[in-house]
Write a protein that holds these residues in place. Structure first.
Motif, PDB file in Angstrom:
ATOM      1  N   UNK A  81     -29.493  58.057 -29.201  1.00 41.37           N
ATOM      2  CA  UNK A  81     -29.561  59.486 -28.920  1.00 41.37           C
ATOM      3  C   UNK A  81     -29.997  60.317 -30.132  1.00 41.37           C
ATOM      4  N   UNK A  82     -29.681  59.841 -31.328  1.00 47.27           N
ATOM      5  CA  UNK A  82     -29.805  60.695 -32.512  1.00 47.27           C
ATOM      6  C   UNK A  82     -31.117  60.517 -33.259  1.00 47.27           C
ATOM      7  N   UNK A  83     -31.603  61.630 -33.788  1.00 43.41           N
ATOM      8  CA  UNK A  83     -32.676  61.647 -34.776  1.00 43.41           C
ATOM      9  C   UNK A  83     -32.118  62.245 -36.071  1.00 43.41           C
ATOM     10  N   UNK A  84     -32.536  61.667 -37.193  1.00 43.67           N
ATOM     11  CA  UNK A  84     -32.163  62.225 -38.502  1.00 43.67           C
ATOM     12  C   UNK A  84     -33.283  63.191 -38.928  1.00 43.67           C
ATOM     13  N   UNK A  85     -32.941  64.459 -39.094  1.00 43.85           N
ATOM     14  CA  UNK A  85     -33.909  65.487 -39.468  1.00 43.85           C
ATOM     15  C   UNK A  85     -33.642  65.960 -40.902  1.00 43.85           C
ATOM     16  N   UNK A  86     -34.677  66.016 -41.718  1.00 45.49           N
ATOM     17  CA  UNK A  86     -34.586  66.650 -43.029  1.00 45.49           C
ATOM     18  C   UNK A  86     -35.210  68.027 -42.897  1.00 45.49           C
ATOM     19  N   UNK A  87     -34.413  69.066 -43.126  1.00 45.91           N
ATOM     20  CA  UNK A  87     -34.831  70.445 -42.875  1.00 45.91           C
ATOM     21  C   UNK A  87     -34.984  71.209 -44.183  1.00 45.91           C
ATOM     22  N   UNK A  88     -36.044  71.987 -44.295  1.00 42.48           N
ATOM     23  CA  UNK A  88     -36.274  72.874 -45.432  1.00 42.48           C
ATOM     24  C   UNK A  88     -35.817  74.273 -45.037  1.00 42.48           C
ATOM     25  N   UNK A  89     -34.752  74.755 -45.712  1.00 45.23           N
ATOM     26  CA  UNK A  89     -34.236  76.095 -45.443  1.00 45.23           C
ATOM     27  C   UNK A  89     -34.701  77.107 -46.491  1.00 45.23           C
ATOM     28  N   UNK A  90     -35.768  76.788 -47.190  1.00 44.97           N
ATOM     29  CA  UNK A  90     -36.305  77.701 -48.185  1.00 44.97           C
ATOM     30  C   UNK A  90     -35.747  77.457 -49.553  1.00 44.97           C
ATOM     31  N   UNK A  91     -34.411  77.531 -49.715  1.00 46.81           N
ATOM     32  CA  UNK A  91     -33.788  77.336 -51.020  1.00 46.81           C
ATOM     33  C   UNK A  91     -33.297  75.910 -51.223  1.00 46.81           C
ATOM     34  N   UNK A  92     -33.180  75.156 -50.162  1.00 45.44           N
ATOM     35  CA  UNK A  92     -32.652  73.791 -50.276  1.00 45.44           C
ATOM     36  C   UNK A  92     -33.011  73.019 -49.003  1.00 45.44           C
ATOM     37  N   UNK A  93     -32.815  71.715 -49.071  1.00 43.79           N
ATOM     38  CA  UNK A  93     -33.039  70.871 -47.904  1.00 43.79           C
ATOM     39  C   UNK A  93     -31.700  70.344 -47.393  1.00 43.79           C
ATOM     40  N   UNK A  94     -31.633  70.122 -46.090  1.00 43.86           N
ATOM     41  CA  UNK A  94     -30.405  69.621 -45.471  1.00 43.86           C
ATOM     42  C   UNK A  94     -30.742  68.498 -44.491  1.00 43.86           C
ATOM     43  N   UNK A  95     -29.748  67.656 -44.285  1.00 42.93           N
ATOM     44  CA  UNK A  95     -29.868  66.594 -43.285  1.00 42.93           C
ATOM     45  C   UNK A  95     -29.049  66.987 -42.062  1.00 42.93           C
ATOM     46  N   UNK A  96     -29.671  66.924 -40.901  1.00 43.10           N
ATOM     47  CA  UNK A  96     -28.994  67.245 -39.648  1.00 43.10           C
ATOM     48  C   UNK A  96     -29.269  66.112 -38.660  1.00 43.10           C
ATOM     49  N   UNK A  97     -28.205  65.634 -37.997  1.00 39.16           N
ATOM     50  CA  UNK A  97     -28.346  64.645 -36.930  1.00 39.16           C
ATOM     51  C   UNK A  97     -28.385  65.396 -35.597  1.00 39.16           C
ATOM     52  N   UNK A  98     -29.435  65.172 -34.827  1.00 40.73           N
ATOM     53  CA  UNK A  98     -29.614  65.907 -33.582  1.00 40.73           C
ATOM     54  C   UNK A  98     -29.817  64.931 -32.424  1.00 40.73           C
ATOM     55  N   UNK A  99     -29.134  65.183 -31.316  1.00 42.47           N
ATOM     56  CA  UNK A  99     -29.184  64.286 -30.157  1.00 42.47           C
ATOM     57  C   UNK A  99     -30.369  64.568 -29.255  1.00 42.47           C
ATOM     58  N   UNK A 100     -31.568  64.540 -29.780  1.00 40.14           N
ATOM     59  CA  UNK A 100     -32.766  64.876 -29.006  1.00 40.14           C
ATOM     60  C   UNK A 100     -33.740  63.703 -28.930  1.00 40.14           C
ATOM     61  N   UNK A 101     -33.255  62.493 -29.238  1.00 40.72           N
ATOM     62  CA  UNK A 101     -34.153  61.333 -29.309  1.00 40.72           C
ATOM     63  C   UNK A 101     -34.812  61.027 -27.971  1.00 40.72           C
ATOM     64  N   UNK A 102     -34.129  61.318 -26.888  1.00 43.77           N
ATOM     65  CA  UNK A 102     -34.692  61.003 -25.567  1.00 43.77           C
ATOM     66  C   UNK A 102     -35.856  61.919 -25.211  1.00 43.77           C
ATOM     67  N   UNK A 103     -35.952  63.064 -25.896  1.00 45.01           N
ATOM     68  CA  UNK A 103     -36.965  64.052 -25.527  1.00 45.01           C
ATOM     69  C   UNK A 103     -38.056  64.240 -26.575  1.00 45.01           C
ATOM     70  N   UNK A 104     -37.829  63.788 -27.809  1.00 45.35           N
ATOM     71  CA  UNK A 104     -38.810  64.008 -28.875  1.00 45.35           C
ATOM     72  C   UNK A 104     -38.988  62.751 -29.716  1.00 45.35           C
ATOM     73  N   UNK A 105     -40.221  62.447 -30.018  1.00 45.01           N
ATOM     74  CA  UNK A 105     -40.517  61.396 -30.978  1.00 45.01           C
ATOM     75  C   UNK A 105     -40.525  62.017 -32.381  1.00 45.01           C
ATOM     76  N   UNK A 106     -40.124  61.258 -33.406  1.00 48.10           N
ATOM     77  CA  UNK A 106     -40.064  61.824 -34.759  1.00 48.10           C
ATOM     78  C   UNK A 106     -41.357  62.485 -35.206  1.00 48.10           C
TER      79      UNK A 106
END
Length: 671
Positions: free
Chosen positions: A591-616
């Motif tokens: 279910x999970x995708x590991x996302x590395x997100x750029x929030x402008x001042x820093x990067x964060x890791x977020x696990x999101x349960x969208x694997x069934x609907x989106x390819x990395x």
């Protein structure tokens, strides 16, 4: 040609902590000095503590310590706070020093030898309960000119008039609260009127701001009065050589502290005193002050210098008062913000930037609006400036860490570099706010360039790696130009950026040539978003404030109806635009995708349960919405540092990412 410049700012008084009113002046001065040094000029910044006067003596008595112990403690605290705000003095000294005693006596003796000192009896306020003559500022009453109440004994804060305590209506001693009596005492006077022709010529020149010249015209019209430069014992200060029991008034020896501070520096560096203080032709001398003390610096001080055979200031730069949320700083309102109070809660550079974005060459007051402070800092420094470097650094790193051998758009870089002289002219004229506006216009253009060329989209095609690197190299170089222009304002950020770029910001003209083919250092976040709660805590509720109204009394605080939330509940969410830098499937989860997100001042890791609907590979480069202040959640795959917002229906029709509109940048707040 390189200029030789000596710069000072007003001396803080040594009986209390620095507040943000002191800091805005020091920041204004420090930016100008750093800019001059970046331009290659020989520029010194000297300052000192103003350490004499009755207030020092009384404060020490109240604390049961010596005045020397009090001013030593104040000096350490002041220097600590100045360092905290990145103020870089070449010399910080004290008026309670051997150098100041020597120069004060020398200047006095020269003035006396020139027949510019008179001696005569004065009627002076005397507090019989305290058994002491009262300094002017220890007498308060009604202004004799405009009838404003509760004014000092030497000048009115409302109309700006100057007078003596004897002129006040219904005077009161601030030491005991009693009505003072009047006694005669012999005092020493400086014959200011003898210098009127010289002062009129000096004021008519380009040494002062127009608003200050207009005010001085009123004083000339009223007639220049002799200036009382002595005080009676008991007094903490420098004793007059030929008048036992008399001490120099603090406002006589305090400006001489500029000379004394320079002398302490000169003795340590083997410089020439005469080159700085005897000639007005080559070396430049500038004083940065608040408008409330312009009278002392534009009439008394030039006359004393001229009468003593020394040079007058090249210019005196006055600024307005600092207000907080539109109000005068006040302890009773909780808006009296000390330097240390600020530094305990927030970093210094956002305030340096905010003040720079407000300061000009005028003497208009400057407002420190807390909400605007948060918005401007987060938008300009994080959302615009730092965003450029953070967006490009990853592409350079993935391409081997070396910049491309050529820019993708050389004319654009040349346009950015060509702004150096117009922006320098604004710094020189102390039009910092205008300079910041020009710099931020360029920052917007740099971000638009990246948005238009979308290196994150091109990076999906390995055959376009060189193109991606050239675009990122362009972005890095545009960031370098912007950082060069902001280095006087943001010295620590500039230092960190220099480590990343492998090129210092010590020379204003260095950006004429772009950085090409060099290896970048590791990128570290250069700024973080301001927390509105931390900023709000700067203003402390007044102890005497009335209790808040009941919740039902105001619409904004009324409880929400069942099933709804109040606006305050929604405000707790910190929703931000984030760009997906990397996306990958989580091994061991369907279910999970590991996302590395750029929030402008820093990067964060977020696990999101969208694997069934989106390819990395469908996600990289997209601008999504993330709950940025969600408590981190520890999972067996790692720690998730937020939540990406999605939409879905109740019938299993799939999950859809909530995306930001075109033009939104990483770190922008959703509200």
């Amino acid at each position: 040609m390189a200029r030789k410049i000596l710069v000072t700012s007003a001396l803080p008084y040594a009986n209390g902590p620095l507040h943000l009113g002191h800091i805005i002046e020091a920041i204004q001065t420090d930016i100008w000095v750093r800019f001059q040094k970046q331009r290659g000029h020989d520029c010194l910044y000297c300052c000192a503590d103003d350490a004499h006067g009755t207030p020092i003596m009384i404060r020490a008595q109240q604390e049961a310590i010596t005045p020397e112990a009090l001013i030593e403690r104040s000096s350490l605290e002041h220097q600590r706070d100045y360092r905290g705000f990145l103020i870089e003095f070449d010399q910080f000294h004290s008026t309670h020093s051997a150098e100041n005693r020597r120069f004060t006596r020398e200047l006095y003796e020269t003035l006396r030898g020139g027949a510019f000192i008179a001696r005569r009896a004065v009627r002076q306020a005397f507090d019989e309960q305290a058994n002491m003559f009262l300094p002017d500022r220890y007498v308060r009453g009604i202004c004799p000119r405009c009838r404003s109440a509760d004014q000092y004994g030497d000048s009115c804060e409302v109309c700006g008039s100057t007078y003596t305590p004897a002129d006040l209506i219904d005077p009161v001693s601030t030491v005991t609260g009693s009505k003072p009596v009047w006694r005669e005492s012999d005092h020493l006077f400086f014959k200011l009127g003898a210098f009127e022709p010289m002062l009129r010529d000096y004021v008519a020149g380009r040494s002062l701001q127009e608003a200050v010249r207009a005010k001085l015209a009123e004083w000339f019209e009223a007639g220049l009065q002799d200036w009382d430069i002595s005080r009676d014992a008991p007094y903490f200060g420098i004793e007059v050589p030929d008048a036992p029991g008399k001490y120099f008034y603090v406002w006589f020896d305090a400006p001489i502290g500029y000379i004394a501070s320079f002398e302490a520096w000169r003795a340590a560096h083997g410089a020439s005193f005469d080159e700085y203080w005897r000639s007005e032709t080559a070396t430049e001398l500038y004083h940065f002050i608040g408008k409330d003390i312009s009278y002392f610096h534009t009439l008394f001080w030039p006359a004393v210098l001229y009468g003593a055979g020394l040079r007058r200031p090249t210019a005196v730069f006055a600024h307005g008062f600092l207000t907080i949320n539109g109000q005068k700083m006040s302890k009773s309102r909780g808006t009296f913000i000390t330097a240390q109070h600020y530094l305990e809660r927030l970093p210094p550079e956002p305030l340096r930037y905010y003040f720079a974005a407000k300061l000009s060459s005028s003497i208009e007051d400057i407002d420190f609006n807390l909400a605007d402070f948060v918005a401007r800092t987060n938008s300009d420094l994080v959302g615009k400036l730092v965003n450029i470097a953070s967006r490009c650094a990853g592409f350079i790193e993935r391409g081997g860490g070396r910049l491309a051998p050529a820019l993708a758009d050389a004319p654009l870089y040349e346009e950015f570099a060509a702004a150096a002289e117009p922006i320098a002219a604004l710094y020189e004229a102390r039009e910092y706010a205008a300079a910041i506006r020009e710099i931020m216009v360029l920052a917007d253009r740099a971000n638009r360039y990246l948005d238009q060329h979308k290196p994150w989209a091109l990076a999906k095609d390995p055959a376009r790696a060189d193109e991606v690197r050239a675009i990122a190299t362009q972005g890095v170089n545009l960031f370098r130009v912007l950082m060069n222009y902001l280095a006087p304002v943001l010295p620590h950020m500039a230092q960190a950026a220099a480590a990343f770029l492998g090129a210092p910001f010590s020379e204003w003209s260095a950006i004429r040539t772009a950085l090409l083919g060099s290896v970048l250092g590791p990128y570290q976040p250069l700024a973080t978003r301001l927390d509105p709660a931390a900023v709000a805590s700067l203003v402390e509720p007044a102890a005497s404030a009335a209790p808040p109204a009941p919740a039902a009394a105001t619409a904004h605080s009324a409880p929400a109806p069942a099933g709804l939330i109040a606006i305050g509940d929604f405000a707790k969410l910190d929703l931000r635009v984030a760009r997906v830098v990397e996306a990958s499937a989580v091994e061991g989860s369907d279910k999970l995708l590991r996302l590395t997100l750029d929030l402008g001042s820093a990067q964060r890791t977020v696990f999101s349960g969208i694997r069934a609907d989106y390819q990395p590979d469908q996600l990289v480069g997209r601008h999504v919405i993330v709950v940025a202040n969600l408590a981190p959640r520890k999972m067996r795959f790692g720690v998730s540092q937020g939540m990406v917002l999605c939409a879905s229906d109740e019938h299993g029709g799939g999950v859809f990412l909530i995306e930001a509109a075109a033009g939104a940048l990483p770190g922008m707040k959703v509200s």
